[in-house]
Enzyme design. Structure first.
Site, PDB file in Angstrom:
ATOM      1  N   LYS A 136       0.825  -1.200   0.000  1.00  0.00           N
ATOM      2  CA  LYS A 136       0.000   0.000   0.000  1.00  0.00           C
ATOM      3  C   LYS A 136       0.865   1.259   0.000  1.00  0.00           C
ATOM      4  CE  LYS A 136      -3.945   1.823   2.673  1.00  0.00           C
ATOM      5  NZ  LYS A 136      -4.802   1.549   3.844  1.00  0.00           N
ATOM      6  N   LEU A 185      -6.275   8.802   3.414  1.00  0.00           N
ATOM      7  CA  LEU A 185      -6.607   7.439   3.867  1.00  0.00           C
ATOM      8  C   LEU A 185      -7.947   7.370   4.591  1.00  0.00           C
ATOM      9  CD1 LEU A 185      -3.126   6.293   5.291  1.00  0.00           C
ATOM     10  CD2 LEU A 185      -3.938   6.217   2.929  1.00  0.00           C
ATOM     11  N   SER A 211      -9.359   1.862   2.770  1.00  0.00           N
ATOM     12  CA  SER A 211      -8.421   2.655   2.001  1.00  0.00           C
ATOM     13  C   SER A 211      -7.373   1.818   1.246  1.00  0.00           C
ATOM     14  CB  SER A 211      -7.701   3.646   2.919  1.00  0.00           C
ATOM     15  OG  SER A 211      -6.999   2.976   3.957  1.00  0.00           O
ATOM     16  N   SER A 212      -7.357   0.494   1.477  1.00  0.00           N
ATOM     17  CA  SER A 212      -6.405  -0.361   0.745  1.00  0.00           C
ATOM     18  C   SER A 212      -7.014  -0.806  -0.581  1.00  0.00           C
ATOM     19  CB  SER A 212      -6.028  -1.589   1.594  1.00  0.00           C
ATOM     20  OG  SER A 212      -5.577  -1.209   2.874  1.00  0.00           O
ATOM     21  N   ILE A 232      -7.754   0.868   9.823  1.00  0.00           N
ATOM     22  CA  ILE A 232      -8.088   1.613  11.053  1.00  0.00           C
ATOM     23  C   ILE A 232      -9.604   1.729  11.239  1.00  0.00           C
ATOM     24  CG2 ILE A 232      -8.097   3.938  10.044  1.00  0.00           C
ATOM     25  CD1 ILE A 232      -6.597   4.850  12.603  1.00  0.00           C
ATOM     26  N   GLY A 233     -10.373   1.256  10.246  1.00  0.00           N
ATOM     27  CA  GLY A 233     -11.823   1.252  10.369  1.00  0.00           C
ATOM     28  C   GLY A 233     -12.452   0.206   9.470  1.00  0.00           C
ATOM     29  N   GLY A 234     -11.574  -0.572   8.811  1.00  0.00           N
ATOM     30  CA  GLY A 234     -12.037  -1.594   7.881  1.00  0.00           C
ATOM     31  C   GLY A 234     -11.256  -1.581   6.578  1.00  0.00           C
ATOM     32  N   SER A 235     -10.120  -0.900   6.563  1.00  0.00           N
ATOM     33  CA  SER A 235      -9.413  -0.605   5.312  1.00  0.00           C
ATOM     34  C   SER A 235      -8.731  -1.792   4.649  1.00  0.00           C
ATOM     35  CB  SER A 235      -8.385   0.509   5.540  1.00  0.00           C
ATOM     36  OG  SER A 235      -9.030   1.712   5.856  1.00  0.00           O
TER      37      SER A 235
END
Length: 570
Positions: A136, A185, A211-212, A232-235
């Site tokens: 990433k 991100l 974000s990935s 950090i939240g589901g990325s």
């Protein structure tokens, strides 16, 4: 008076000129970054062409179809060469359908040729010997940018490899590409003003998640066999769900990565692997959890991968739920949990109903308040001298509102307080920490909730939990309209539990028909927006989420492997 007017007019003109010059500077930096990327792609295509001329008989399709475990075995035994495998994947990446149609690549890593030579000098072949790996955007690689999709990050090259990249290389892996991310991100779409929008290779109308998202698109498009993302939240989990991949978010401190101010948080960021199957994730974790990792960063607990736990045949006690009662997911995602639960039960595992407590409180008071404790001022700072991506403008504009306006809004919307608490959609309505004491108390509340959650888990004597994940893939542009739809993944970032995603099905015509009857929680505009976001997804992947307690990644992977096996047997 005329002199004053002239001075004022001159000042306004100077301000306009300054802004125009600033925009031109931004534009020039972005164009230079895109030009550098395009030049790198041309170099990659040229290198691939030279290889093709030297080895015209290589069976690329046969190599690309190999699962990671089999590919790693062939590389280690010598029946395939690292050079052949690397250039086979580079050829796939440089092909039109993977890069130009999805726009998933941020930069080609030309030093992969040097790493190719380096691994051949190693006395021992590492677990990832000769495996091409994509990383990433913000995971540091020497000599390359870590942009986070921001113009202000375009001028600074990494002076050394991050610990994670160093360990990958010591295990024989060959980092060959860096992938695109959303600006800052902070999005589960994948678009930024520098490199543009990344699309889902399974359906170009759909987002790959974020974000990935660049990783998700590259792996799903067949251009990479193993990728490293962050969450950090589901990325990691959302792109895996949207693109039909397996992805693992470990306990945040289990692996080491390069630090990033944007992700310095009480809710910690984790790095983890993304791949086509669960065994690939397990092999990557096994490779990374080695002495080199523990020596390079003593803050990482020296806990090697526990193969015995991952391979154990002992039946599991599995907690399950198909909704968190905060943001009801589309029918196909709940169907996936139900079918997986039945399959696990039929296979001899014990299934126990489980209800995660107080998700509206977790979402608003713990997760979002952590991000916007200062009213979003630190986040807004990263956009200084930058163009804001359209997908982030609603959140940016909300944060820019004066505090007085936010208070007036809160007062006017008080009659809708229940709805807002149940399904908060506007960051302008999130309460902030107004003092250091409030911040300390906020951190304490997170710890209290974690303790209560673990106590409930222990009371039910659970090994693992099966639950839904957001999906199927959203139409591009919709993630920015539904910030808090990520409650299913966000919960396990607040808790810092390992959690992974496994595809188990695809959207059917029956799912699409049932979606027409979806009303969500209140059949409000946000529920209708979710319905629009996921419609038109027949044939797209449907996944479930698997969770374990902190530091029990092997147990999480064990459940993921069981789910994967059962879904493939159907």
């Amino acid at each position: 008076a005329s002199a004053a007017l002239a001075l004022l007019g001159g000042s306004v003109a100077a301000l306009v000129l300054w802004k125009c010059l600033g925009k031109k500077t931004i534009q020039k930096k972005m164009e230079e970054a895109r030009r550098t990327r395009d030049e790198g792609m041309k170099k990659m295509a040229k290198a691939v062409q030279q290889f093709r001329e030297q080895a015209p008989s290589v069976q690329t399709d046969a190599i690309l179809s190999l699962p990671l475990l089999e590919l790693a075995g062939r590389l280690r035994e010598g029946s395939l060469s690292p050079r052949t495998v690397l250039y086979t994947y580079l050829e796939r990446v440089s092909a039109l359908e993977v890069t130009q149609q999805t726009n998933c690549l941020r930069h080609f890593i030309p030093e992969c040729e040097e790493q190719l030579q380096e691994i051949q000098q190693h006395k021992e072949k590492g677990l990832l010997y000769g495996i091409p790996v994509s990383i990433k955007d913000h995971i540091g690689h020497k000599g390359h940018l870590a942009t986070c999709g921001l113009v202000q990050c375009l001028g600074t090259l990494m002076e050394e490899d991050s610990v994670l990249v160093k360990v990958l290389k010591r295990q024989g892996a060959i980092p060959f590409a860096m992938t695109n991310v959303p600006q800052s991100l902070f999005s589960y779409d994948c678009s930024n003003p520098i490199f543009g929008q990344t699309l889902n290779p399974l359906n170009p109308q759909k987002s790959p998640g974020g974000s990935s998202g660049g990783e998700g698109a590259l792996i799903a498009g067949g251009g990479s066999i193993l990728g490293i993302g962050s969450d950090i939240g589901g990325s990691i989990r959302l792109p895996s769900s949207f693109c039909g991949l397996c992805g693992l978010k470990p306990t945040a401190q289990r692996l080491r990565w390069c630090g990033c101010l944007l992700l310095s948080h009480p809710v910690p960021c984790a790095v983890g692997p993304m791949a086509r199957d669960v065994d690939s994730l397990a092999l990557c974790m096994k490779a990374l959890l080695c002495q080199e990792m523990f020596q390079l960063d003593p803050s990482v607990p020296p806990i090697p991968f526990n193969e015995e736990v991952y391979s154990s045949p002992t039946p599991l006690r599995v907690g399950y739920y198909d909704t968190d009662s905060y943001f009801p997911l589309p029918p196909c995602m709940r169907r996936a949990v139900k079918e997986t639960r039945c399959a696990l039960q039929a296979a001899g595992h014990q299934l126990v109903p489980f209800s995660p407590p107080r998700i509206p409180y977790v979402m608003t008071e713990l997760f979002l308040k952590t991000f916007f404790a200062d009213g979003g001022r630190a986040w807004l700072d990263v956009f200084t001298g930058d163009t804001v991506d359209p997908g982030l403008k609603p959140q940016v504009n909300s944060c820019k509102m004066p505090r007085l306006v936010k208070k007036l809004l809160a007062l006017l919307l008080k009659p809708l307080q229940f709805l807002l608490l149940l399904k908060l959609k506007d960051v302008a309505m999130i309460s902030t920490c107004r003092s250091v004491k409030e911040m300390w108390n906020h951190h304490h509340q997170i710890q209290v909730y974690r303790s209560q959650f673990i106590a409930l888990w222990k009371e039910l004597q659970l090994d693992v939990v099966l639950c839904p994940v957001l999906g199927p893939a959203f139409t591009t542009g919709y993630p920015g309209k539904l910030l808090t739809a990520i409650s299913s993944t966000m919960l396990y970032n607040v808790l810092n539990f390992p959690a992974g995603v496994v595809p188990v099905s695809t959207v059917t015509e029956a799912d699409e028909e049932e979606l027409k009857l979806y009303q969500g929680c209140c059949d409000d505009p946000w529920d209708q927006t979710l319905k629009q976001a996921v419609s038109g997804a027949v044939g797209m992947p449907v996944a479930v989420q698997c969770v374990a307690l902190p530091w029990q990644e092997e147990l999480c992977l064990r459940l993921m492997k069981e789910v994967e096996t059962l879904s493939r047997d159907e």
